[in-house]
Design a protein around this motif. Structure first.
Motif, mmCIF file in Angstrom:
data_model
loop_
_atom_site.group_PDB
_atom_site.id
_atom_site.type_symbol
_atom_site.label_atom_id
_atom_site.label_comp_id
_atom_site.label_asym_id
_atom_site.label_seq_id
_atom_site.Cartn_x
_atom_site.Cartn_y
_atom_site.Cartn_z
ATOM 1 N N ILE A 115 13.982 6.586 -4.959
ATOM 2 C CA ILE A 115 13.707 7.395 -3.768
ATOM 3 C C ILE A 115 14.987 7.623 -2.969
ATOM 4 N N ALA A 116 15.778 6.556 -2.771
ATOM 5 C CA ALA A 116 17.026 6.690 -2.027
ATOM 6 C C ALA A 116 17.968 7.696 -2.695
ATOM 7 N N MET A 117 17.971 7.702 -4.012
ATOM 8 C CA MET A 117 18.857 8.587 -4.767
ATOM 9 C C MET A 117 18.348 10.028 -4.817
ATOM 10 N N HIS A 118 17.077 10.223 -4.493
ATOM 11 C CA HIS A 118 16.468 11.560 -4.518
ATOM 12 C C HIS A 118 15.676 11.762 -3.226
ATOM 13 N N ARG A 119 16.278 11.410 -2.095
ATOM 14 C CA ARG A 119 15.558 11.310 -0.828
ATOM 15 C C ARG A 119 14.840 12.593 -0.432
ATOM 16 N N GLU A 125 9.290 -5.643 2.029
ATOM 17 C CA GLU A 125 9.952 -4.337 2.091
ATOM 18 C C GLU A 125 9.573 -3.566 3.359
ATOM 19 N N ASN A 126 8.820 -4.215 4.267
ATOM 20 C CA ASN A 126 8.395 -3.644 5.551
ATOM 21 C C ASN A 126 7.143 -2.775 5.474
ATOM 22 N N PHE A 127 6.376 -2.888 4.382
ATOM 23 C CA PHE A 127 5.061 -2.255 4.333
ATOM 24 C C PHE A 127 4.090 -3.108 5.159
ATOM 25 N N ARG A 128 3.085 -2.447 5.744
ATOM 26 C CA ARG A 128 2.081 -3.150 6.543
ATOM 27 C C ARG A 128 0.683 -2.632 6.232
ATOM 28 N N TYR A 129 -0.276 -3.533 6.336
ATOM 29 C CA TYR A 129 -1.682 -3.164 6.215
ATOM 30 C C TYR A 129 -2.185 -2.738 7.588
ATOM 31 N N ASP A 144 -12.703 0.081 -4.507
ATOM 32 C CA ASP A 144 -12.797 -1.382 -4.585
ATOM 33 C C ASP A 144 -12.454 -2.087 -3.273
ATOM 34 N N GLY A 145 -12.151 -1.335 -2.202
ATOM 35 C CA GLY A 145 -11.876 -1.943 -0.905
ATOM 36 C C GLY A 145 -10.527 -2.609 -0.793
ATOM 37 N N GLY A 146 -9.646 -2.425 -1.792
ATOM 38 C CA GLY A 146 -8.314 -3.023 -1.734
ATOM 39 C C GLY A 146 -7.474 -2.412 -0.625
ATOM 40 N N PRO A 147 -6.487 -3.146 -0.111
ATOM 41 C CA PRO A 147 -5.689 -2.659 1.021
ATOM 42 C C PRO A 147 -4.686 -1.582 0.633
ATOM 43 N N SER A 148 -4.503 -0.610 1.508
ATOM 44 C CA SER A 148 -3.430 0.371 1.379
ATOM 45 C C SER A 148 -2.326 -0.028 2.352
ATOM 46 N N MET A 149 -1.132 -0.227 1.839
ATOM 47 C CA MET A 149 0.017 -0.642 2.627
ATOM 48 C C MET A 149 0.878 0.591 2.917
ATOM 49 N N ILE A 150 1.325 0.740 4.174
ATOM 50 C CA ILE A 150 2.089 1.929 4.539
ATOM 51 C C ILE A 150 3.323 1.555 5.359
ATOM 52 N N THR A 151 4.303 2.461 5.336
ATOM 53 C CA THR A 151 5.504 2.298 6.157
ATOM 54 C C THR A 151 6.250 3.621 6.204
ATOM 55 N N ASP A 189 12.353 3.081 6.467
ATOM 56 C CA ASP A 189 12.278 1.685 6.895
ATOM 57 C C ASP A 189 12.124 0.715 5.731
ATOM 58 N N VAL A 190 11.885 1.243 4.526
ATOM 59 C CA VAL A 190 11.787 0.363 3.360
ATOM 60 C C VAL A 190 13.109 -0.370 3.191
ATOM 61 N N LYS A 191 13.031 -1.682 3.106
ATOM 62 C CA LYS A 191 14.243 -2.514 3.118
ATOM 63 C C LYS A 191 15.214 -2.119 2.006
ATOM 64 N N SER A 192 14.702 -1.910 0.797
ATOM 65 C CA SER A 192 15.583 -1.599 -0.333
ATOM 66 C C SER A 192 16.210 -0.224 -0.217
#
Length: 338
Positions: free
Chosen positions: A150-154, A244-248, A256-263, A267-270
């Motif tokens: 992503i950083a290389m193709h921002r 990596e700074n994602f948050r629920y 299935d009710g699984g969490p979606s993490m967003i940021t 702000d993604v650390k990498s």
């Protein structure tokens, strides 16, 4: 370590299919269906071949390759902008507070509301590592290489990014969340619905799902207790996302009710801590452990290695990493500390 990540090719369909059969269900981005995987690879190849540097509705598939044997042992994916062809649905967990003056009582109720709030975001997903390779940090290599891509193709990615984690699946392959919520309206089991979604998309949710909020208090206990929880095999992935700074933030998968993490993407650390510069030496014997990447689009490659950032911004890297990446002095390398 002789593993590197590269762009997936159409001939990778068989190893991807074999890995898909090992997922155990609930893994929408890697369906155990050759036709669906073939279509996904066709879409990915077209995305890698598109040199227009702008945000579009694209999907990139990367594979983890043993450079010594050529064996494909893992995969991950990036979606540049979800919800463009079909709506991107999530449940949002919210609280409704009501007060009765006559009773002098305040009541708070949790609701699940069907929303498309995350539409337009980029997404990282489809990460799967062959069970025989789950050691030595290869899962982390898969996950973090996506951020360097992503950083290389921002310009090809949105300003917000999400990651959906698989929710709780029981020993029979069913989903307590699906059984307690959506399954009541569709007349089909979780595995059938999940497979249909993987092959055909989730437009049938829009067609059949009631649009009014669901009161959590009205669900059975099995469904209630799994809302926002990752599958046991996904707990480490959730921790990596948090690092990596994602948050629920209350968004859960409609199946299935699984969490979606967003940021925020930047702000993604990498991504925020990545460094790029020309290679000044490929003979580094001892340096900082790092994740290294080079090449644009189809030529993208990444691996673990050692780096030393020089005062002029150039990098010295070790010979094995240079060989895995196919680079020499003067080539540009992106990197982030391991």
């Amino acid at each position: 370590m002789s593993f590197r990540l590269r762009a997936a090719r159409s001939e990778d369909i068989e190893p991807l299919y074999e890995m898909a059969k090992l997922t155990g269900g609930g893994f929408t981005n890697l369906p155990a269906d050759r036709d669906a995987l073939g279509a996904k690879l066709t879409t990915s190849v077209a995305a890698f071949e598109n040199t227009v540097d702008e945000l579009a509705d694209e999907q990139f598939v990367l594979v983890l390759e043993n450079a010594e044997t050529g064996a494909v042992r893992g995969t991950c994916q990036l979606m540049s902008q979800v919800g463009q062809q079909w709506p991107f649905y999530s449940y949002r967990l919210t609280t409704l507070t009501q007060y009765s003056q006559e009773l002098d009582r305040t009541v708070r109720a949790e609701l699940l509301s069907l929303v498309t709030d995350l539409e337009g975001s980029s997404e990282v997903g489809g990460l799967f590592l062959h069970p025989n390779e789950r050691a030595g940090g290869l899962g982390l290599l898969l996950a973090r290489s996506r951020y360097l891509f992503i950083a290389m193709h921002r310009k090809r990615f949105a300003d917000r990014i999400l990651a959906e984690l698989r929710g709780i699946i029981d020993e029979r392959g069913g989903s307590p969340f699906w059984d307690g919520v959506a399954g009541r309206f569709f007349g089909m089991g979780f595995q059938e619905a999940d497979y249909f979604n993987a092959i055909n998309g989730n437009q049938f949710i829009a067609d059949l799902m009631p649009k009014h909020p669901v009161y959590v208090a009205m669900l059975d206990e099995e469904a209630k207790k799994v809302i926002g929880l990752p599958h046991p095999t996904g707990r480490a992935a959730m921790r990596m996302l948090e690092q990596e700074n994602f948050r629920y933030e209350g968004y859960v998968d409609i199946f299935d009710g699984g969490p979606s993490m967003i940021t925020r993407t930047d702000d993604v650390k990498s991504i925020a801590q990545s460094h790029n510069g020309p290679v000044s030496s490929i003979e580094l014997e001892k340096g900082e452990k790092a994740l290294l990447a080079t090449g644009r689009l189809t030529d993208f490659r990444s691996c673990y290695g050692a780096r030393e950032i020089r005062a002029d911004g150039s990098l010295a890297i070790d010979a094995q990493a240079a060989d895995l990446l196919g680079i020499t002095e003067g080539d540009t390398v992106w990197s982030v500390a391991r």
